[in-house]
Design a protein around this motif. Structure first.
Motif, mmCIF file in Angstrom:
data_model
loop_
_atom_site.group_PDB
_atom_site.id
_atom_site.type_symbol
_atom_site.label_atom_id
_atom_site.label_comp_id
_atom_site.label_asym_id
_atom_site.label_seq_id
_atom_site.Cartn_x
_atom_site.Cartn_y
_atom_site.Cartn_z
ATOM 1 N N PRO A 102 -8.642 -10.609 12.374
ATOM 2 C CA PRO A 102 -9.540 -11.572 11.851
ATOM 3 C C PRO A 102 -10.857 -11.068 11.223
ATOM 4 C CG PRO A 102 -9.384 -11.929 14.294
ATOM 5 C CD PRO A 102 -8.500 -10.979 13.811
ATOM 6 N N ALA A 103 -11.430 -9.793 11.572
ATOM 7 C CA ALA A 103 -12.429 -9.340 10.872
ATOM 8 C C ALA A 103 -12.210 -8.904 9.642
ATOM 9 C CB ALA A 103 -12.907 -8.222 11.860
ATOM 10 N N VAL A 104 -10.892 -8.922 9.184
ATOM 11 C CA VAL A 104 -10.518 -8.607 7.743
ATOM 12 C C VAL A 104 -9.876 -9.677 7.018
ATOM 13 C CG1 VAL A 104 -9.204 -7.155 6.466
ATOM 14 C CG2 VAL A 104 -10.019 -6.084 8.240
ATOM 15 N N CYS A 105 -10.481 -10.098 6.062
ATOM 16 C CA CYS A 105 -10.088 -11.322 5.323
ATOM 17 C C CYS A 105 -9.263 -10.882 3.992
ATOM 18 C CB CYS A 105 -11.237 -12.161 4.919
ATOM 19 S SG CYS A 105 -12.016 -13.015 6.221
ATOM 20 N N ASP A 127 3.869 -2.018 9.071
ATOM 21 C CA ASP A 127 2.192 -2.194 8.688
ATOM 22 C C ASP A 127 2.104 -2.870 7.342
ATOM 23 O OD1 ASP A 127 1.447 -0.949 11.416
ATOM 24 O OD2 ASP A 127 1.841 1.006 10.563
ATOM 25 N N SER A 128 3.308 -3.273 6.868
ATOM 26 C CA SER A 128 3.235 -3.959 5.609
ATOM 27 C C SER A 128 3.197 -2.960 4.407
ATOM 28 C CB SER A 128 2.224 -4.790 5.370
ATOM 29 O OG SER A 128 2.422 -5.469 4.065
ATOM 30 N N GLY A 129 4.154 -3.152 3.513
ATOM 31 C CA GLY A 129 4.643 -2.723 2.200
ATOM 32 C C GLY A 129 3.773 -3.220 1.137
ATOM 33 N N LEU A 130 2.997 -4.212 1.507
ATOM 34 C CA LEU A 130 2.264 -5.171 0.626
ATOM 35 C C LEU A 130 0.800 -4.554 0.678
ATOM 36 C CD1 LEU A 130 3.521 -8.695 1.233
ATOM 37 C CD2 LEU A 130 4.219 -7.179 -0.581
ATOM 38 N N CYS A 131 0.429 -4.332 -0.554
ATOM 39 C CA CYS A 131 -1.343 -4.065 -0.536
ATOM 40 C C CYS A 131 -2.103 -5.308 -0.911
ATOM 41 C CB CYS A 131 -1.453 -3.328 -1.690
ATOM 42 S SG CYS A 131 -0.795 -1.396 -1.549
ATOM 43 N N PHE A 132 -2.994 -5.404 -0.045
ATOM 44 C CA PHE A 132 -3.915 -6.514 -0.080
ATOM 45 C C PHE A 132 -5.386 -6.396 -0.542
ATOM 46 C CE2 PHE A 132 -0.628 -8.078 2.550
ATOM 47 C CZ PHE A 132 -0.138 -9.488 2.155
ATOM 48 N N LEU A 133 -5.986 -7.153 -1.416
ATOM 49 C CA LEU A 133 -7.379 -6.802 -1.616
ATOM 50 C C LEU A 133 -7.949 -7.689 -0.511
ATOM 51 C CD1 LEU A 133 -7.163 -8.454 -5.416
ATOM 52 C CD2 LEU A 133 -7.117 -6.011 -4.506
ATOM 53 N N VAL A 134 -8.823 -7.024 0.219
ATOM 54 C CA VAL A 134 -9.529 -7.419 1.401
ATOM 55 C C VAL A 134 -10.989 -7.143 1.211
ATOM 56 C CG1 VAL A 134 -7.303 -7.039 3.052
ATOM 57 C CG2 VAL A 134 -9.172 -5.164 2.729
ATOM 58 N N THR A 135 -11.608 -7.817 2.350
ATOM 59 C CA THR A 135 -13.194 -8.039 2.406
ATOM 60 C C THR A 135 -13.195 -8.064 4.056
ATOM 61 O OG1 THR A 135 -15.253 -8.456 2.090
ATOM 62 C CG2 THR A 135 -13.401 -10.448 2.222
ATOM 63 N N GLN A 136 -14.546 -7.911 4.575
ATOM 64 C CA GLN A 136 -14.824 -7.991 5.750
ATOM 65 C C GLN A 136 -15.329 -9.614 6.072
ATOM 66 O OE1 GLN A 136 -13.754 -4.670 7.241
ATOM 67 N NE2 GLN A 136 -14.730 -5.947 8.676
#
Length: 145
Positions: A102-105, A127-136
């Protein structure tokens, strides 16, 4: 006043009966009774939809008999064109805390960086083959430390 609105219902779980069903129902009602709890329920409902979209994608990839390069092409196309529930992965209007981190959005999925692993049992990988755009995640409390 307005409720948490939209998204999957957390008030009832299919197949949840007995003690768990009663405790779950009481928990949801208690959360809904407070402003912060209602926000938490909204986030939880969005996470349920997010995980359901990922699960649907994984099932579709796993059940396909196409060669891996074609599966990767289809995955990227589905992510890039917002087809069905996958559109929810492409662009997330409000940053969504990841269920297990939850610290990563998540802000959305990056179609070009996404891939499919060679594993037949777990094509999107542990660990997922999908790349996500994330923020803290922004801290809910300002107590610092």
């Amino acid at each position: 006043g307005g409720g948490a609105g939209g998204g999957p219902e957390l008030g009832a779980l299919p197949g949840a009966g007995g003690m768990f069903g009663r405790v779950h129902g009481a928990f949801v009602r208690s959360l809904a009774a407070t402003e912060g709890g209602a926000r938490t329920l909204t986030v939880l409902a969005r996470q349920v939809a997010f995980v359901a979209a990922l699960s649907s994608l994984a099932r579709a990839v796993r059940s396909s008999a196409e060669p891996r390069p074609r599966k990767i092409e289809r995955l990227r196309l589905r992510l890039a064109t917002e087809q069905g529930s996958l559109g929810a992965l492409l662009s997330i209007d409000d940053p969504l805390p990841l269920p297990l981190e939850p610290a990563v959005c998540a802000l959305g999925a990056a179609a070009e960086g996404s891939t499919i692993f060679k594993s037949a049992l777990s094509p999107l990988g542990k660990d997922s083959g999908l790349c996500f755009l994330v923020t803290q995640a922004e801290s809910a409390d300002a107590s610092g430390g």
